[in-house]
Design an enzyme around this catalytic site. Structure first.
Site, PDB file in Angstrom:
ATOM      1  N   SER A 273     -12.931  23.829 -28.640  1.00  0.00           N
ATOM      2  CA  SER A 273     -13.240  22.528 -29.273  1.00  0.00           C
ATOM      3  C   SER A 273     -12.126  22.344 -30.612  1.00  0.00           C
ATOM      4  CB  SER A 273     -14.528  22.930 -30.232  1.00  0.00           C
ATOM      5  OG  SER A 273     -14.769  21.808 -31.097  1.00  0.00           O
TER       6      SER A 273
ATOM      7  N   THR B  44     -38.812  27.946 -10.419  1.00  0.00           N
ATOM      8  CA  THR B  44     -38.871  26.584  -9.758  1.00  0.00           C
ATOM      9  C   THR B  44     -39.246  25.656 -11.156  1.00  0.00           C
ATOM     10  OG1 THR B  44     -41.206  26.698  -9.445  1.00  0.00           O
ATOM     11  CG2 THR B  44     -39.711  27.377  -7.676  1.00  0.00           C
ATOM     12  N   HIS B  45     -38.997  24.477 -10.975  1.00  0.00           N
ATOM     13  CA  HIS B  45     -39.158  23.478 -12.163  1.00  0.00           C
ATOM     14  C   HIS B  45     -38.646  24.062 -13.474  1.00  0.00           C
ATOM     15  CE1 HIS B  45     -41.740  21.300  -9.352  1.00  0.00           C
ATOM     16  NE2 HIS B  45     -42.298  22.328  -8.813  1.00  0.00           N
TER      17      HIS B  45
ATOM     18  N   TYR C 241      -9.518  -5.205  14.071  1.00  0.00           N
ATOM     19  CA  TYR C 241      -8.972  -4.749  12.677  1.00  0.00           C
ATOM     20  C   TYR C 241      -9.020  -5.869  11.617  1.00  0.00           C
ATOM     21  CZ  TYR C 241      -5.977  -2.956   9.148  1.00  0.00           C
ATOM     22  OH  TYR C 241      -5.215  -2.676   8.010  1.00  0.00           O
TER      23      TYR C 241
ATOM     24  N   LYS D 132      -8.575   4.609   2.451  1.00  0.00           N
ATOM     25  CA  LYS D 132      -7.611   5.594   2.318  1.00  0.00           C
ATOM     26  C   LYS D 132      -7.751   6.015   0.839  1.00  0.00           C
ATOM     27  CE  LYS D 132      -4.373   3.753   5.583  1.00  0.00           C
ATOM     28  NZ  LYS D 132      -5.194   2.465   5.550  1.00  0.00           N
TER      29      LYS D 132
ATOM     30  N   GLN E  37      -7.681  -1.524   4.795  1.00  0.00           N
ATOM     31  CA  GLN E  37      -6.628  -1.016   4.021  1.00  0.00           C
ATOM     32  C   GLN E  37      -7.311  -0.044   2.725  1.00  0.00           C
ATOM     33  OE1 GLN E  37      -2.882  -2.909   2.790  1.00  0.00           O
ATOM     34  NE2 GLN E  37      -3.496  -2.816   0.410  1.00  0.00           N
TER      35      GLN E  37
ATOM     36  N   SER F   3       0.901  -1.311  -0.072  1.00  0.00           N
ATOM     37  CA  SER F   3      -0.246   0.004   0.056  1.00  0.00           C
ATOM     38  C   SER F   3       0.845   1.464  -0.015  1.00  0.00           C
ATOM     39  CB  SER F   3      -1.100   0.206   1.120  1.00  0.00           C
ATOM     40  OG  SER F   3      -0.245   0.034   2.473  1.00  0.00           O
TER      41      SER F   3
END
Length: 475
Positions: A276, A154-155, A316, A324, A321, A22
């Site tokens: 583009s 709204t909507h 544990y 992270k 592992q 790791s």
């Protein structure tokens, strides 16, 4: 360098080494591993397990390693399984067998979770600071546009007229809730797991409270089994990052819409746009679009960890592992995205005429008719029905509701007297919303002042916490 092996007749298969390794990602914990090991050595010395001379030698060597790690002159190699074995290899290179003495009284289980908490504290504060800077930029833009009227939606349909500054500032409120959650996270998770050992506590360092204080934690985890297996703090941090990502996505969506030719509400600076490869005329809002896209990544990181944690047995397990990389990814993506979002908004040009155009279209002033009737003591259910009939007549005549004549209005209901006309403008509609959370200029100005005060408070908190944790063990 392996930290185990005495009971094994042979070393692990190459595939096992590759799967277990790791260090490529947990090397990010190296500075925190040095800090925690220094605090642990001090604890061994206090307990009489390590001589003062040996403790001084190891502490000095750790200090040197920390400096070398910061300078990039000490790094992991192919013999290292993880960050902890790499640090111990560095100590052994400096001190010989004495370098392995710091392993007494602790396990990688309590070491890694302590390292990880300190990493998260550091980086969560950094994310919080960047979030505050973005909220400040939004508020500054809102303050400059305090007189700008806009259609509220709204909507995705015209609803009622608002101040555009009110529209912008809503994002600052959401972002500061994110910061508040980060503050709450630190209050709840400022607890040291060190001293829990593998799962049963430490026989050699009986006073982890002192080490916790030296590392600037506010307490010690009270159950060693829970301490080494707890990843609630990781899931909670990932939720905070995911929620922040959702808020950034909503900002990105609005700026993408506002930047369209059809809306034309905002012009993005060339420095925060892209082109583009085939269409020379294109100017694309890629920062805003990436904010939308990365929200899925943040949500995925949270979801992946929760699935990993579900159903884990007892203390544990090596599954942990996997905790992270989701955090490292979310942190690093946010610390790239937040400054870009801030720059996009800071340099944007808001096109006032386009924003104000059509502010009363879509019969956006129909609610004003209903409110006028309510002030005349008409029950709102009736007022709503009458205003709806006004909208229906306006649609039949191909005009907006505020364009109906006095005769039209009186024909709908005798209580719609000509003085209703005083309310049928976007300026009047906005000015009437004087509640503390409303869209009137007075209300929005007060809201911006409150946001500024909140930002000052959070900035002070971040500075205080950074100072507290940066002072740990003299590092």
């Amino acid at each position: 360098m392996a930290l185990w092996g005495g009971r094994f007749a042979k070393g692990p298969d190459e595939s096992v080494l590759k799967l277990s390794r790791s260090v490529e990602f947990d090397w990010r914990l190296a500075p925190y591993d040095v800090r925690v090991n220094k605090a642990h050595v001090a604890g061994l010395k206090r307990a009489g397990v390590m001589s003062a001379d040996d403790a001084a030698l190891i502490t000095d060597a750790l200090q040197e390693l920390g400096q070398e790690i910061a300078a990039g002159t000490f790094f992991y190699d192919q013999s290292d399984e993880d960050v902890h074995s790499a640090i111990e290899r560095g100590l052994v290179a400096k001190l010989g067998e004495l370098g392995g003495a710091l392993r007494a009284g602790r396990s990688r289980n309590d070491l890694v979770v302590t390292d990880f908490k300190l990493y998260l504290i550091d980086h969560l504060l950094e994310v919080a600071q960047e979030t505050i800077l973005l909220a400040t930029t939004i508020d500054e833009a809102a303050a400059k546009l305090i007189d700008q009227i806009a259609p509220g939606f709204t909507h995705l349909q015209h609803a009622q007229p608002i101040l555009f500054s009110h529209e912008l500032a809503k994002h600052s409120h959401a972002l500061l809730r994110d910061v508040d959650r980060m503050k709450d996270w630190l209050t709840r998770n400022s607890v040291s797991p060190l001293g829990s050992g593998a799962l049963a506590g430490s026989a050699l360092v009986p006073n982890p409270e002192i080490i916790a204080a030296e590392l600037s934690f506010q307490g010690v985890a009270r159950n060693s089994i829970d301490a080494v297996s707890d990843r609630d703090f990781v899931a909670e941090a990932l939720f905070n990052f995911a929620m922040l990502g959702v808020h950034l996505s909503r900002i990105g969506e609005e700026f993408t819409i506002w930047n369209t030719y059809e809306f034309g509400w905002v012009t993005l600076d060339d420095g925060f746009s892209t082109g583009s490869s085939i269409m020379p005329q294109k100017k694309n809002p890629d920062i805003a679009e990436l904010a939308r896209g990365k929200s899925g990544r943040f949500i995925g990181n949270l979801t992946g960890l929760l699935v990993t944690l579900k159903g884990l047995p007892f203390a544990y397990n090596r599954d942990l592992q996997e905790d992270k990389e989701p955090v490292f990814d979310s942190v690093e993506q946010l610390l790239t995205l937040l400054p870009a979002m801030r720059g996009m908004i800071k340099t944007a040009t808001f096109n006032g005429d386009k924003i104000a155009a059509g502010v009363s279209d879509g019969h956006a002033l129909a609610t004003e008719i209903a409110d006028f009737l309510v002030r005349a003591q008409v029950p709102f259910s009736q007022a709503h029905e009458i205003a709806g009939r006004a909208v229906s007549l306006a649609q039949t005549n191909g005009i907006e509701v505020h364009q109906l004549s006095d005769t039209d209005l009186l024909g709908i209901d005798s209580r719609l007297t000509p003085n209703v006309r005083e309310m049928l403008s976007s300026q009047a509609a906005i000015a009437s919303r004087v509640s503390i959370n409303g869209t009137s200029p007075k209300s929005v100005t007060a809201q911006l002042g409150q946001l500024e005060a909140k930002i000052r408070g959070y900035s002070s908190w971040i500075a205080s916490e950074r100072k507290r944790f940066s002072g740990m063990m003299g590092v």
